[in-house]
Design an enzyme around this catalytic site. Structure first.
Site, PDB file in Angstrom:
ATOM      1  N   SER A   1      45.923 -38.374  14.884  1.00 22.07           N
ATOM      2  CA  SER A   1      46.805 -37.795  16.061  1.00 22.07           C
ATOM      3  C   SER A   1      47.759 -38.680  16.428  1.00 22.07           C
ATOM      4  O   SER A   1      47.625 -39.159  17.428  1.00 22.07           O
ATOM      5  CB  SER A   1      46.386 -37.534  17.012  1.00 22.07           C
ATOM      6  OG  SER A   1      45.763 -38.378  17.764  1.00 22.07           O
TER       7      SER A   1
ATOM      8  N   GLU B   1      45.099 -38.142  29.562  1.00 21.29           N
ATOM      9  CA  GLU B   1      45.795 -38.715  28.855  1.00 21.29           C
ATOM     10  C   GLU B   1      46.653 -38.093  28.307  1.00 21.29           C
ATOM     11  O   GLU B   1      46.157 -37.037  27.290  1.00 21.29           O
ATOM     12  CB  GLU B   1      45.215 -39.258  27.404  1.00 21.29           C
ATOM     13  CG  GLU B   1      45.425 -40.351  26.463  1.00 21.29           C
ATOM     14  CD  GLU B   1      44.721 -40.823  25.562  1.00 21.29           C
ATOM     15  OE1 GLU B   1      43.557 -41.202  26.354  1.00 21.29           O
ATOM     16  OE2 GLU B   1      44.560 -41.116  24.166  1.00 21.29           O
TER      17      GLU B   1
ATOM     18  N   LYS C   1      37.787 -46.238  25.595  1.00 19.42           N
ATOM     19  CA  LYS C   1      37.315 -45.014  24.984  1.00 19.42           C
ATOM     20  C   LYS C   1      36.681 -45.771  23.767  1.00 19.42           C
ATOM     21  O   LYS C   1      37.418 -46.353  23.072  1.00 19.42           O
ATOM     22  CB  LYS C   1      38.047 -43.966  25.233  1.00 19.42           C
ATOM     23  CG  LYS C   1      38.864 -44.269  24.263  1.00 19.42           C
ATOM     24  CD  LYS C   1      40.135 -42.534  24.637  1.00 19.42           C
ATOM     25  CE  LYS C   1      40.893 -42.327  23.868  1.00 19.42           C
ATOM     26  NZ  LYS C   1      41.714 -41.123  23.876  1.00 19.42           N
TER      27      LYS C   1
ATOM     28  N   ASP D   1      41.445 -36.221  27.119  1.00 19.56           N
ATOM     29  CA  ASP D   1      42.868 -36.335  26.454  1.00 19.56           C
ATOM     30  C   ASP D   1      43.597 -35.386  25.453  1.00 19.56           C
ATOM     31  O   ASP D   1      43.316 -35.509  24.219  1.00 19.56           O
ATOM     32  CB  ASP D   1      43.012 -37.596  25.662  1.00 19.56           C
ATOM     33  CG  ASP D   1      43.185 -38.044  24.693  1.00 19.56           C
ATOM     34  OD1 ASP D   1      45.049 -37.361  24.245  1.00 19.56           O
ATOM     35  OD2 ASP D   1      43.703 -38.846  23.078  1.00 19.56           O
TER      36      ASP D   1
ATOM     37  N   GLU E   1      34.947 -38.057  16.471  1.00 23.82           N
ATOM     38  CA  GLU E   1      34.832 -39.074  17.651  1.00 23.82           C
ATOM     39  C   GLU E   1      33.087 -39.108  18.057  1.00 23.82           C
ATOM     40  O   GLU E   1      33.202 -39.701  18.840  1.00 23.82           O
ATOM     41  CB  GLU E   1      36.043 -39.199  18.582  1.00 23.82           C
ATOM     42  CG  GLU E   1      37.072 -39.973  17.728  1.00 23.82           C
ATOM     43  CD  GLU E   1      38.167 -40.032  18.623  1.00 23.82           C
ATOM     44  OE1 GLU E   1      38.132 -39.698  19.740  1.00 23.82           O
ATOM     45  OE2 GLU E   1      38.994 -40.736  18.509  1.00 23.82           O
TER      46      GLU E   1
ATOM     47  N   GLN F   1      42.153 -31.664  22.507  1.00 24.42           N
ATOM     48  CA  GLN F   1      41.499 -32.704  21.161  1.00 24.42           C
ATOM     49  C   GLN F   1      40.749 -33.741  22.147  1.00 24.42           C
ATOM     50  O   GLN F   1      39.234 -33.433  21.292  1.00 24.42           O
ATOM     51  CB  GLN F   1      42.299 -34.263  20.916  1.00 24.42           C
ATOM     52  CG  GLN F   1      42.467 -35.204  20.130  1.00 24.42           C
ATOM     53  CD  GLN F   1      43.240 -36.183  19.547  1.00 24.42           C
ATOM     54  OE1 GLN F   1      43.373 -35.821  18.788  1.00 24.42           O
ATOM     55  NE2 GLN F   1      42.849 -36.961  19.439  1.00 24.42           N
ATOM     56  N   GLU F   2      40.229 -33.759  23.059  1.00 23.56           N
ATOM     57  CA  GLU F   2      39.117 -35.061  23.791  1.00 23.56           C
ATOM     58  C   GLU F   2      39.367 -34.758  25.219  1.00 23.56           C
ATOM     59  O   GLU F   2      39.400 -34.359  25.898  1.00 23.56           O
ATOM     60  CB  GLU F   2      39.184 -36.126  23.312  1.00 23.56           C
ATOM     61  CG  GLU F   2      39.594 -36.803  22.836  1.00 23.56           C
ATOM     62  CD  GLU F   2      40.565 -38.512  22.050  1.00 23.56           C
ATOM     63  OE1 GLU F   2      40.030 -38.704  23.392  1.00 23.56           O
ATOM     64  OE2 GLU F   2      40.737 -38.890  21.085  1.00 23.56           O
TER      65      GLU F   2
ATOM     66  N   LYS G   1      46.421 -49.607  21.425  1.00 25.03           N
ATOM     67  CA  LYS G   1      45.136 -49.612  19.949  1.00 25.03           C
ATOM     68  C   LYS G   1      45.637 -51.194  19.753  1.00 25.03           C
ATOM     69  O   LYS G   1      46.889 -50.756  19.125  1.00 25.03           O
ATOM     70  CB  LYS G   1      45.647 -47.888  19.592  1.00 25.03           C
ATOM     71  CG  LYS G   1      44.576 -46.617  20.098  1.00 25.03           C
ATOM     72  CD  LYS G   1      45.575 -46.047  19.934  1.00 25.03           C
ATOM     73  CE  LYS G   1      44.512 -43.976  20.186  1.00 25.03           C
ATOM     74  NZ  LYS G   1      45.484 -43.296  19.926  1.00 25.03           N
TER      75      LYS G   1
ATOM     76  N   HIS H   1      39.770 -47.461  20.519  1.00 23.28           N
ATOM     77  CA  HIS H   1      38.788 -47.267  19.000  1.00 23.28           C
ATOM     78  C   HIS H   1      39.944 -45.953  18.681  1.00 23.28           C
ATOM     79  O   HIS H   1      40.961 -45.168  18.921  1.00 23.28           O
ATOM     80  CB  HIS H   1      37.936 -46.234  19.154  1.00 23.28           C
ATOM     81  CG  HIS H   1      37.563 -45.121  19.435  1.00 23.28           C
ATOM     82  ND1 HIS H   1      36.584 -44.449  18.961  1.00 23.28           N
ATOM     83  CD2 HIS H   1      38.285 -44.567  20.579  1.00 23.28           C
ATOM     84  CE1 HIS H   1      36.687 -43.254  20.450  1.00 23.28           C
ATOM     85  NE2 HIS H   1      37.963 -43.031  20.200  1.00 23.28           N
ATOM     86  N   ARG H   2      40.699 -45.620  17.547  1.00 24.55           N
ATOM     87  CA  ARG H   2      40.721 -44.427  16.482  1.00 24.55           C
ATOM     88  C   ARG H   2      40.178 -43.733  16.266  1.00 24.55           C
ATOM     89  O   ARG H   2      38.720 -44.023  16.053  1.00 24.55           O
ATOM     90  CB  ARG H   2      41.485 -45.217  15.266  1.00 24.55           C
ATOM     91  CG  ARG H   2      43.155 -46.020  15.576  1.00 24.55           C
ATOM     92  CD  ARG H   2      43.998 -45.657  16.759  1.00 24.55           C
ATOM     93  NE  ARG H   2      44.620 -44.365  16.430  1.00 24.55           N
ATOM     94  CZ  ARG H   2      46.019 -44.909  16.462  1.00 24.55           C
ATOM     95  NH1 ARG H   2      46.198 -45.542  15.841  1.00 24.55           N
ATOM     96  NH2 ARG H   2      46.001 -43.453  16.219  1.00 24.55           N
ATOM     97  N   SER H   3      40.830 -42.560  15.690  1.00 22.07           N
ATOM     98  CA  SER H   3      39.469 -41.527  15.311  1.00 22.07           C
ATOM     99  C   SER H   3      38.990 -41.871  13.715  1.00 22.07           C
ATOM    100  O   SER H   3      37.778 -41.919  13.469  1.00 22.07           O
ATOM    101  CB  SER H   3      40.243 -40.346  15.052  1.00 22.07           C
ATOM    102  OG  SER H   3      41.243 -40.231  14.140  1.00 22.07           O
TER     103      SER H   3
ATOM    104  N   ASP I   1      48.958 -42.613  25.512  1.00 22.09           N
ATOM    105  CA  ASP I   1      49.438 -43.097  24.646  1.00 22.09           C
ATOM    106  C   ASP I   1      50.405 -42.675  23.554  1.00 22.09           C
ATOM    107  O   ASP I   1      50.753 -44.362  23.213  1.00 22.09           O
ATOM    108  CB  ASP I   1      47.881 -41.991  24.274  1.00 22.09           C
ATOM    109  CG  ASP I   1      47.448 -42.335  22.054  1.00 22.09           C
ATOM    110  OD1 ASP I   1      47.983 -43.558  21.834  1.00 22.09           O
ATOM    111  OD2 ASP I   1      46.969 -41.285  21.741  1.00 22.09           O
TER     112      ASP I   1
ATOM    113  N   HIS J   1      40.781 -33.164  15.813  1.00 25.98           N
ATOM    114  CA  HIS J   1      39.584 -33.907  15.645  1.00 25.98           C
ATOM    115  C   HIS J   1      38.204 -32.783  15.051  1.00 25.98           C
ATOM    116  O   HIS J   1      37.206 -33.017  15.058  1.00 25.98           O
ATOM    117  CB  HIS J   1      39.168 -35.104  16.035  1.00 25.98           C
ATOM    118  CG  HIS J   1      40.469 -35.978  16.577  1.00 25.98           C
ATOM    119  ND1 HIS J   1      39.542 -37.017  18.500  1.00 25.98           N
ATOM    120  CD2 HIS J   1      41.175 -36.256  15.818  1.00 25.98           C
ATOM    121  CE1 HIS J   1      40.975 -37.723  17.580  1.00 25.98           C
ATOM    122  NE2 HIS J   1      41.736 -37.658  16.239  1.00 25.98           N
TER     123      HIS J   1
END
Ligand code: PGA
Ligand code: ZN
Length: 434
Positions: A42, A287, A390, A242, A205, A163-164, A339, A367-369, A314, A155
């Protein structure tokens, strides 16, 4: 002075099975170190360019052999003999060599691989850990983690638009204990899901990705899991979100295509977040609650909610110092997600962190996915000293590698180690449920 003698790149796979780069920097004294580059799904529109081959006969066009050639060709030629301890000079040279504003010529994947591999090699050369060499004043603050235990959006293949859904163990006394509590909640969540007949397969993730009925259900399930594990929601463990709103923003509206098919104007989206914050005082951080192209929405939410909760940018800031500076000026968000591969060099990443600190913004290293077993961000989070990271759920090797690295750093720092805990959230004073 140790000079760069050789740069090599290898096309490897990330956690999604897509190609990425491992770059090895060898110094004139024979010391060598490797860095592996992550990859997002994303992504923000203005992220630095991840160079892909576009040759559909290999990896569906996602190969990174061009980027590999750039590392071993133009970049190696330009940097051979360069002082490995001059990270700033090195990153400036990399940017100049690329010559574009988005690193589109050589590729941010090629550039970051080199920037980070040299940072590692220089640390090794000094016989010191990376967290101690990235900045002038080595920090001793272990970050409060945000663990993404329920995945939705892009994700996961589920009915959740957001997403999160993360848990953050703010009330535990040390990183070690915080991680333990988080893993316990993760396992409790598995039981909670099982009991309701939901699947417990995991997303990119490492969070569970069940077919839930609404966007709110993940929050309810997580609150139940926190309690089931013996912790107090909103005190020991809080929730961070997020939603990655850019992913469901279409022609000025927020479209919930995965859940109830509703469509919301920016003001209605903010009203939704307001109602969530009221209903769930356990939510401490939001986020990308608004889309990257919804500047007005971002300004409004910051005005309306910025004194109640951490608002992390982000997709809109993309770890870009120039874009971030503009955002600060325009009163957007009160924290930034960090990131490395969004911008492509260690120096520019550290610049963003410094800018956050100077302007009273929070900074969450991320991190990244799409990840690898590279653990640089654990060191970066400690070096940054901003107290937040995270890096996924308590599951999947590429996520756990970062948490395990933080455990090592905590041990290495010994009695000097401090755990950020709730201290980073103090200014928001979220209400506590009786
Ligand atoms: P990404 O997701 O790595 O797919 O961009 C992480 C995030 O949005 O924070
Ligand atoms: Zn995000």
């Amino acid at each position: 002075m140790s000079e760069i003698a050789r740069l090599e790149a290898l096309e490897i796979l990330d956690s999604r099975g897509n190609p990425t780069l491992a770059v090895t920097a060898t110094l004139s004294n024979g010391i060598a170190a490797t860095a592996k580059v992550p990859s997002g799904a994303s992504t923000g529109r203005r992220e630095a360019v991840e160079l892909r081959d576009g040759d559909r006969s290999r990896y569906g066009g996602k190969g990174v052999l061009k980027a590999k050639r750039h590392v071993e060709g133009a970049i190696q030629s330009a940097l051979c003999g360069f002082d490995a301890n001059d990270q700033k000079g090195l990153d400036k040279t990399l940017c100049a060599l690329d010559g574009t504003s988005n690193k589109g010529r050589l590729g941010a994947n090629a550039i970051l691989g080199v920037s980070l591999a040299v940072a590692h090699a220089a640390a090794k050369d000094h016989g010191r850990p990376l967290y101690a060499t990235l900045v002038d004043k080595p920090a001793n603050l272990l970050p409060t983690p945000g663990l993404n235990v329920l995945n939705g959006g892009k994700h996961a293949d589920s009915n959740v638009d957001f997403q999160e859904f993360m848990i953050s163990p703010v009330g535990l006394p040390s990183f070690r204990e915080a991680l333990r509590a988080s893993a316990e909640v993760f396992h409790a969540l598995q039981t909670v899901l099982h009991k309701r007949g939901y699947g417990t397969g995991v997303g990119d993730e490492g969070g569970f990705a069940p077919q839930l009925k609404s966007n709110e259900e993940p929050v309810e399930l997580i609150l139940e899991a926190i309690q089931k594990a013996g912790y107090k929601p909103g005190k020991d463990i809080v929730i961070m979100l997020d939603p990655a709103a850019s992913e469901f923003f279409d022609e000025g509206s927020y479209v919930f295509a995965k859940s109830d098919k509703s469509k919301k104007a920016p003001a209605e989206m903010i009203a939704l977040w307001k109602s969530w914050l009221k209903k769930y005082p356990e939510i401490w951080s939001l986020e990308d609650g608004m889309a990257e192209d919804d500047h007005q929405g971002w300004q409004s939410i910051t005005k309306e909610l910025g004194n109640q909760i951490q608002l992390v940018g982000d997709d809109n800031f993309v770890t870009n110092p120039e874009i971030f500076r503009e955002g600060i000026k325009n009163g957007i968000a009160n924290a930034i997600l960090i990131k490395l591969n969004q911008i492509g060099t260690v120096t520019e990443t550290l610049d963003c962190i410094q800018m956050a600190r100077a302007n009273g913004y929070g900074a969450v290293v991320s991190h990244r996915s799409g990840e690898t077993d590279d653990t640089s961000i654990a060191d970066l989070a400690v070096a940054a000293g901003m107290g937040q990271i995270k890096t996924g759920s308590a599951c999947r090797g590429e996520r756990i590698a970062k948490y395990n690295r933080l455990l090592e750093i905590e041990r290495e720092l010994g009695p000097k180690a401090r755990y950020a805990g709730a201290s980073i959230f103090e200014r928001w004073k979220r209400p506590v449920k009786a």
